[in-house]
Design a protein around this motif. Sequence first.
Motif, short mmCIF file in Angstrom:
data_model
loop_
_atom_site.label_atom_id
_atom_site.label_comp_id
_atom_site.label_asym_id
_atom_site.label_seq_id
_atom_site.Cartn_x
_atom_site.Cartn_y
_atom_site.Cartn_z
N VAL A 48 -42.33 77.32 7.58
CA VAL A 48 -41.93 78.72 7.64
C VAL A 48 -40.61 78.74 8.39
CG1 VAL A 48 -42.48 81.04 8.45
CG2 VAL A 48 -44.31 79.55 7.60
N ALA A 49 -39.57 79.24 7.70
CA ALA A 49 -38.20 79.17 8.24
C ALA A 49 -37.89 77.72 8.55
CB ALA A 49 -38.03 80.10 9.42
N ASN A 50 -37.62 77.38 9.79
CA ASN A 50 -37.26 76.01 10.14
C ASN A 50 -38.35 75.30 10.93
OD1 ASN A 50 -34.70 76.03 8.91
ND2 ASN A 50 -33.88 77.17 10.65
N GLU A 51 -39.60 75.75 10.79
CA GLU A 51 -40.68 75.14 11.56
C GLU A 51 -41.82 74.72 10.64
OE1 GLU A 51 -43.96 76.32 14.99
OE2 GLU A 51 -42.35 77.71 14.52
N ILE A 52 -42.33 73.50 10.85
CA ILE A 52 -43.53 73.06 10.14
C ILE A 52 -44.72 73.71 10.83
CG2 ILE A 52 -44.98 71.11 9.53
CD1 ILE A 52 -42.37 69.39 9.62
N SER A 99 -39.04 82.92 3.30
CA SER A 99 -38.57 81.59 3.72
C SER A 99 -39.72 80.65 4.04
CB SER A 99 -37.64 81.71 4.93
OG SER A 99 -36.49 82.45 4.61
N ILE A 100 -40.71 80.62 3.14
CA ILE A 100 -41.86 79.73 3.27
C ILE A 100 -41.75 78.67 2.18
CG2 ILE A 100 -44.38 79.59 3.14
CD1 ILE A 100 -44.41 82.57 4.01
#
Length: 134
Positions: A48-52, A99-100
Amino acid sequence: MYRKLSNIDFKYFFSQKITEVNTEKNLPLGMAFETGGLIVECPWRLQVANEIVIGYSDCIQSPQRYSHKNVEKVLIGKRIVNILHFEQISDLVVEFEGSIYLELFHDSNYFEGWQLRGDNGFYLFSLPGGSYSD
């Protein structure tokens, strides 16, 4: 390493919502779309966005904390906005609204990795060794 995108047309899946995520223990990650579905039998991660937020390793190594229910919470009701398929090693990225990203990494010389199907007759799957067939 250069990764070439395939020329496969995935527009059939665009705007479809995720209607169900398989949350049964000991079964592969699977999800139903409004008119299709995806079965994942290879390593994956949900970003999600820039995070796992969860990955295959989390479910294997820490099943008391992570499961497909975590995936369900993020994806249920989300619409597909894009699908990227890389020809070499047959990796697949499904992009959802917000952003997923669900990224699938074929990692076996012996087993298939994933299957994407549409009710319109579309069927694409990764073969042992990383090639693909439709």
